[in-house]
Design a protein around this motif. Structure first.
Motif, PDB file in Angstrom:
ATOM      1  N   LYS A 358      61.520  50.248 -29.979  1.00 52.09           N
ATOM      2  CA  LYS A 358      61.578  51.392 -29.003  1.00 52.09           C
ATOM      3  C   LYS A 358      63.007  52.291 -29.447  1.00 52.09           C
ATOM      4  N   ARG A 359      64.192  51.518 -29.794  1.00 52.60           N
ATOM      5  CA  ARG A 359      65.109  52.139 -29.924  1.00 52.60           C
ATOM      6  C   ARG A 359      65.303  52.836 -31.450  1.00 52.60           C
ATOM      7  N   ILE A 360      64.601  52.208 -32.662  1.00 59.38           N
ATOM      8  CA  ILE A 360      64.450  52.850 -33.775  1.00 59.38           C
ATOM      9  C   ILE A 360      63.631  54.097 -33.616  1.00 59.38           C
ATOM     10  N   HIS A 361      62.443  53.977 -32.834  1.00 56.19           N
ATOM     11  CA  HIS A 361      61.717  55.362 -32.656  1.00 56.19           C
ATOM     12  C   HIS A 361      62.246  56.578 -32.262  1.00 56.19           C
ATOM     13  N   ALA A 362      63.429  56.162 -31.261  1.00 57.33           N
ATOM     14  CA  ALA A 362      64.198  57.252 -30.787  1.00 57.33           C
ATOM     15  C   ALA A 362      64.855  58.215 -32.151  1.00 57.33           C
ATOM     16  N   TYR A 363      65.044  57.410 -33.096  1.00 62.11           N
ATOM     17  CA  TYR A 363      65.688  58.288 -34.328  1.00 62.11           C
ATOM     18  C   TYR A 363      64.692  58.395 -35.251  1.00 62.11           C
ATOM     19  N   TYR A 364      63.596  57.704 -35.524  1.00 63.01           N
ATOM     20  CA  TYR A 364      62.628  57.865 -36.442  1.00 63.01           C
ATOM     21  C   TYR A 364      61.313  57.609 -35.864  1.00 63.01           C
ATOM     22  N   PRO A 365      60.555  58.513 -35.317  1.00 60.04           N
ATOM     23  CA  PRO A 365      59.365  58.158 -34.545  1.00 60.04           C
ATOM     24  C   PRO A 365      58.204  57.763 -35.525  1.00 60.04           C
ATOM     25  N   GLN A 366      58.236  58.382 -36.842  1.00 60.21           N
ATOM     26  CA  GLN A 366      57.198  58.325 -37.815  1.00 60.21           C
ATOM     27  C   GLN A 366      57.550  57.393 -39.011  1.00 60.21           C
ATOM     28  N   LEU A 367      57.969  56.367 -38.780  1.00 57.75           N
ATOM     29  CA  LEU A 367      58.454  55.346 -39.757  1.00 57.75           C
ATOM     30  C   LEU A 367      57.293  54.651 -40.525  1.00 57.75           C
ATOM     31  N   PRO A 368      57.183  54.478 -41.679  1.00 50.30           N
ATOM     32  CA  PRO A 368      56.067  53.619 -42.336  1.00 50.30           C
ATOM     33  C   PRO A 368      56.148  52.167 -41.674  1.00 50.30           C
ATOM     34  N   GLU A 369      55.126  51.401 -41.369  1.00 53.61           N
ATOM     35  CA  GLU A 369      55.021  50.159 -41.026  1.00 53.61           C
ATOM     36  C   GLU A 369      55.930  49.163 -41.831  1.00 53.61           C
ATOM     37  N   PRO A 370      55.761  49.319 -42.964  1.00 52.19           N
ATOM     38  CA  PRO A 370      56.546  48.110 -43.664  1.00 52.19           C
ATOM     39  C   PRO A 370      58.039  48.385 -43.636  1.00 52.19           C
ATOM     40  N   VAL A 371      58.559  49.563 -43.423  1.00 45.96           N
ATOM     41  CA  VAL A 371      59.900  49.951 -43.306  1.00 45.96           C
ATOM     42  C   VAL A 371      60.306  49.453 -41.866  1.00 45.96           C
ATOM     43  N   MET A 372      59.553  49.858 -40.927  1.00 48.22           N
ATOM     44  CA  MET A 372      59.903  49.038 -39.323  1.00 48.22           C
ATOM     45  C   MET A 372      59.769  47.711 -39.662  1.00 48.22           C
ATOM     46  N   ASP A 373      58.857  46.918 -40.164  1.00 46.39           N
ATOM     47  CA  ASP A 373      59.030  45.711 -40.254  1.00 46.39           C
ATOM     48  C   ASP A 373      59.958  44.950 -40.935  1.00 46.39           C
ATOM     49  N   LYS A 374      60.686  45.691 -42.125  1.00 48.76           N
ATOM     50  CA  LYS A 374      61.881  45.284 -42.526  1.00 48.76           C
ATOM     51  C   LYS A 374      63.068  45.416 -42.063  1.00 48.76           C
ATOM     52  N   LEU A 375      63.189  46.538 -40.958  1.00 57.54           N
ATOM     53  CA  LEU A 375      64.196  46.715 -40.153  1.00 57.54           C
ATOM     54  C   LEU A 375      64.495  45.563 -39.159  1.00 57.54           C
ATOM     55  N   LEU A 376      63.135  45.096 -38.597  1.00 50.92           N
ATOM     56  CA  LEU A 376      63.105  44.116 -37.630  1.00 50.92           C
ATOM     57  C   LEU A 376      63.588  42.741 -38.057  1.00 50.92           C
ATOM     58  N   THR A 377      63.281  42.647 -39.353  1.00 54.15           N
ATOM     59  CA  THR A 377      63.889  41.219 -40.110  1.00 54.15           C
ATOM     60  C   THR A 377      65.358  41.344 -40.132  1.00 54.15           C
ATOM     61  N   CYS A 378      65.807  42.208 -39.787  1.00 58.46           N
ATOM     62  CA  CYS A 378      67.598  42.188 -40.147  1.00 58.46           C
ATOM     63  C   CYS A 378      68.215  41.312 -39.016  1.00 58.46           C
ATOM     64  N   ASP A 379      69.459  40.953 -39.324  1.00 55.40           N
ATOM     65  CA  ASP A 379      70.139  40.203 -38.241  1.00 55.40           C
ATOM     66  C   ASP A 379      70.264  40.795 -36.839  1.00 55.40           C
ATOM     67  N   ALA A 380      69.835  40.286 -35.769  1.00 59.02           N
ATOM     68  CA  ALA A 380      69.752  40.883 -34.505  1.00 59.02           C
ATOM     69  C   ALA A 380      70.955  41.670 -34.379  1.00 59.02           C
ATOM     70  N   ASP A 381      72.190  41.002 -34.490  1.00 64.42           N
ATOM     71  CA  ASP A 381      73.532  41.814 -34.258  1.00 64.42           C
ATOM     72  C   ASP A 381      73.727  42.962 -35.234  1.00 64.42           C
ATOM     73  N   GLU A 382      73.408  42.718 -36.285  1.00 61.17           N
ATOM     74  CA  GLU A 382      73.639  43.859 -37.382  1.00 61.17           C
ATOM     75  C   GLU A 382      72.850  45.062 -37.248  1.00 61.17           C
ATOM     76  N   LEU A 383      71.405  44.701 -36.866  1.00 60.80           N
ATOM     77  CA  LEU A 383      70.640  45.875 -36.404  1.00 60.80           C
ATOM     78  C   LEU A 383      70.919  46.386 -35.033  1.00 60.80           C
ATOM     79  N   ASP A 384      71.515  45.851 -34.115  1.00 60.72           N
ATOM     80  CA  ASP A 384      71.891  46.412 -32.916  1.00 60.72           C
ATOM     81  C   ASP A 384      73.315  47.052 -33.340  1.00 60.72           C
TER      82      ASP A 384
END
Length: 516
Positions: A358-384
């Motif tokens: 939900k937070r990522i979609h606020a910036y990028y509503p149409q991200l490709p699924e592989p890119v979204m999945d890659k972002l979600l594999t980042c460290d939680a603190d780092e992504l936050d």
């Protein structure tokens, strides 16, 4: 003289017994009976002789005489007349004598037409020696004498005893939970309902009785729960709907306590209860489980067809295409949908991923699924942290998009963002040119800013290389030293790492501020 006469008499009687044994083996039962009677006249408490004469009498059709001798032997065995030192071998021998005596008694009773008493004697013999082949075979041969009234009375007594208060817990029965007070059946009503439930199923429940007796036990919790569930279900169908609650409990207990190989009847009674409650899908699942265990049962197959006709078209299609497994999966999915969100089964970290998406979609509503999945594999603190700074998340997303566009999703999944090695970071701190090129003036601006008072110069804002005045470690040492200085001197230490102005500007300022 007297001793020699007694010894001679004993030898004569022993010979007579052996003659009786030989006559019995040859089929001369009359001669065997006479020989055993002669010995019993002198030794009326000889258990072996009594048992042998009992079987000889049975072969001659003298059931009453056989019964008397068998019971005399049982009395002697119960009174401890048979000498035993208590060793396992002799205890086993006593058990064998008891089983033989009960077998003779049961056979005599059956010969006299007293079949109910004969069944009780076979049961006692198997309790004395479980699994005794002769007793098991004889019980199977007489099991058809377990008529409907006998079965209903036998099971009603078992259920009544099983649900009677447990002396160790007032809330529990001996084997079954006490029935609900508002719908508790008295003994007469319970027997009547059990009789109704057994009607047409006598052969099946005879088998349950025999199987239990072979092990030296009565039918256990599963069978008793089945019958009590049927009894209260029939009570509910007669207008006492509150009894269905007790029937549900017993049906579930029957399924829970059945042996590992399963009992089809346990699933059948559960299906019947669910059908009465209108839950046809769950009932269909249970009856299909029963059919799987007993595919030859006409009753279960007929019930399965009846329930199938009550399903929706979609449910029938699932049954026809996927069978029991598919219907069970469909039922679980439907139950899952009916649950509140917080009770539904979710994968691990499901809600974290949904929040981050939900937070990522606020910036990028149409991200490709592989890119979204890659972002979600980042460290939680780092992504936050990235999501708190638009430029930072933009840089990371642009990097992943470029990798995805150039190399594809599979490569992106294993891609790792390059990081500065520790050795290179150390060289940067020491002012080494390292991997930043040959220009010794190039340095890590973030390290420079972090090593000072937290400020950067205009040149640094424009991205120009600015050599540090002090290495970051030295700057930190001076700041720490400033923290131990007297009040008002800390700014001097902070000023020590500020970018220095040209000497001519320093002189001019000193002239302006100084005195002549």
């Amino acid at each position: 003289m007297t001793n020699s006469i007694c010894t001679e008499t004993c030898r004569s009687l022993e010979d007579e017994k052996w003659k009786g044994d030989a006559a019995f083996r040859s089929g001369n039962y009359e001669r065997a009976f006479e020989a055993y009677s002669a010995v019993a006249g002198h030794f009326p408490e000889n258990i072996n002789v009594l048992l042998n004469r009992s079987i000889a009498a049975l072969r001659l059709g003298r059931a009453a005489v056989a019964l008397e001798d068998a019971r005399s032997a049982l009395v002697l065995l119960s009174a401890g007349s048979y000498n035993s030192s208590g060793s396992p071998e002799e205890e086993n021998e006593v058990s064998g004598k008891l089983a033989k005596a009960y077998y003779r008694e049961a056979s005599a009773l059956a010969g006299l037409g007293r079949h109910d008493e004969a069944l009780a004697s076979y049961k006692s013999g198997l309790r004395a020696k479980p699994g005794e082949k002769a007793l098991c075979k004889a019980l199977e041969g007489i099991s058809h004498r377990m008529k409907l009234d006998w079965l209903s009375r036998y099971f009603a007594e078992l259920v009544t005893d099983a649900q009677s208060p447990n002396r160790l817990s007032s809330r529990d029965g001996k084997l079954l939970k006490p029935p609900i007070d508002k719908c508790c059946l008295c003994y007469q009503d319970l027997q009547s309902r059990i009789r109704e439930a057994l009607l047409g199923r006598e052969t099946e429940f005879r088998r349950y009785v025999c199987t239990s007796w072979f092990r030296g036990k009565d039918p256990g919790r599963c069978i008793l729960s089945i019958l009590r569930a049927y009894a209260y279900l029939l009570h509910a169908k007669c207008g006492r709907e509150e009894a269905i609650e007790q029937s549900v409990r017993d049906a579930r207990a029957a399924v829970a306590y059945m042996p590992s190989k399963g009992i089809a009847r346990a699933y059948a009674v559960h299906a019947a209860v669910l059908e009465h409650m209108g839950d046809y899908t769950a009932a269909m699942v249970e009856i299909m489980e029963g059919v799987t265990l007993d595919p030859e049962s006409e009753e279960l197959n007929h019930e399965a067809m009846t329930l199938k006709s009550k399903l929706t078209d979609q449910q029938r299609q699932v049954v026809e295409k996927e069978g029991l497994v598919g219907l069970r999966r469909w039922l679980e999915d439907e139950r899952e949908k009916s649950l509140p969100e917080f009770m539904r089964k979710r994968p691990k970290y499901y809600y974290y991923y949904e929040w981050m998406k939900k937070r990522i979609h606020a910036y990028y509503p149409q991200l490709p699924e592989p890119v979204m999945d890659k972002l979600l594999t980042c460290d939680a603190d780092e992504l936050d942290l990235l999501l708190q700074y638009p430029q930072a998340i933009k840089g990371q997303v642009d990097e992943f998009l470029a990798i995805h566009s150039e190399h594809g999703a599979e490569y992106l999944a294993s891609y790792q963002t390059p990081r500065i090695p520790w050795e290179e970071a150390q060289r940067l701190e020491q002012g080494s040119s390292g991997a930043l090129g040959e220009n010794p003036k190039q340095t890590n601006h973030a390290l420079v800013a972090g090593g000072g008072a937290g400020q950067i110069t205009d040149d640094e804002r424009r991205g120009l290389p600015v050599p540090p005045r002090l290495a970051p470690d030295d700057a930190r040492d001076q700041i720490e030293a400033a923290g131990r200085m007297p009040m008002g001197t800390a700014h001097t230490a902070a000023a020590a790492i500020e970018p220095q102005k040209p000497l001519d500007q320093q002189d001019q300022e000193e002239d302006l501020d100084g005195v002549d």
